[in-house]
Design an enzyme around this catalytic site. Sequence first.
Site, PDB file in Angstrom:
ATOM      1  CG  ASP A 119       5.251   0.399  -2.667  1.00 30.62           C
ATOM      2  OD1 ASP A 119       5.424  -0.714  -3.193  1.00 30.62           O
ATOM      3  OD2 ASP A 119       4.842   0.547  -1.498  1.00 30.62           O
ATOM      4  CD  GLU A 138       2.695  -2.486  -6.124  1.00 30.70           C
ATOM      5  OE1 GLU A 138       2.940  -3.687  -5.920  1.00 30.70           O
ATOM      6  OE2 GLU A 138       2.716  -1.626  -5.222  1.00 30.70           O
TER       7      GLU A 138
END
Length: 486
Positions: free
Chosen positions: A216, A242
């Site tokens: 993330d 990400e």
Amino acid sequence: MLRRSVVVAAVAVALALGLSACASAAAQPKESASIPAGITGVGVEMFQRPWTSIGTECGSTLGPAGFSWVLTSPPQEHITGTQWWTSYQPVSYTVDSKLGTEQQFADMVKACRAAGVKVIADAVINHMTAQGAGTGFAGTAFTKYAYPGLYGPKDFHHCTLTPDGSIQDYTSRAQVQTCELVGLADLDTASAHVRTTIAGYLTHLLGLGVAGFRIDAAKHMAAEDVAAIVAMLPKGTPVISEVIRGAEEPIQPEEYTRIGQVFEFAYARELGPQLTAGVLMDPARADHVPSASAVVFVDNHDTERGDAAVTYRDGPLDLMADALMLADDYGTPVVYSGYAFSDPDAGPPQDASGHVTGWECAGATGPKASYADGEGVCAEAWKSIAGMIEWRDAAGAAERRPGVSKGAAYGFERTGRAVIAANPGSSPATLAVPTTLPAGTYCDVIADGPSMDGCAGGATVRVSDGAATFDLDAGQTAAIHLGATG
């Protein structure tokens, strides 16, 4: 991760807007010389699903449908609250959250592995919470820059580049990677102690049977920091970073492909607007990472609350987008399965103790015209998705041939193996797609689902004289492959 909601309405607005300024493509940095091995097959993100629910779904739905992996929400203790984004504000690395206990998590992983489904865990390692002080879901007391047994003030960036220490300029690499993302305490991932602590948490999850990780907010950490943490894990551990591609921004996904795969946000930005405009065409992909490095999606838990052109609210278009993605020969696809909401901050249904109650998908066979708030979308259970996973397996490594169109209708072949056609327009259309499939009658696996034993549902497409002729209603998608004949 897009900009996270914290505690005030202004932050919620920032989340909804996302990184819309990042929407257009930027020039690609030089590609890494080698591409690490990554996750393969078709995945599904089961957003905010309790561990017990995912474990059950692996055996009843995901395995039988042919999914290879499932992406879970973050498995760590977080702040309390009903909002979905509480899961993205860690206060400890204890695997005890509103989604379940460590034992329930381990049982879920075991059940999924038994069903042939790998578990990819969402890893929130860029930051901790934005709260000044509090007690986490599992009872851990914390302050913004002090987490017992983990981190103290010296383990965080304390940005002086902006008045409030938060990111204000995404064209500044220093701000993006050392300032705070909407006030979230930003870990100094260049620190040996921070790297070792994070690697210890990820190693613990691997010990519970996890196959790999979604990293993330990887964009908010220097690529060398992410690489150093991943280097502490067993060699070959799959990671998907990400990294949201943004125009004229210095940080691009290509920087992270030497570490593992990345989510290619440009894919959905190209496909979605074509569908909503009713004009499908062959993809350009001038600004995409190489296929082996790309994990692609139509929407995810961030973009459905931000800039996604197509979401569950679009019914047949959502199904059409997933089908076209699964038919493509580019990237590793992940289907998204969340829940309905009218408030972008709203989390899924919870009981009195704060645990997410989950939802059942029995009887869900396709998208619904409307959903009640908190109702599961259940995309993993749609028969058309299972049919397209079968279609994708039948297509194998066959090349995608140039598409053809007539009016709004568009279709293409994976050479000699499979054909798909879609009509995002408002009127019926007939489309003849050139194909090298043998003449005959083929089952429509969109309408009827997997059909290796014949066209049980009766929906068929005829191939003759080197063309597959599709009669499509408005909003209809149809797909045939070599292994499904009538």
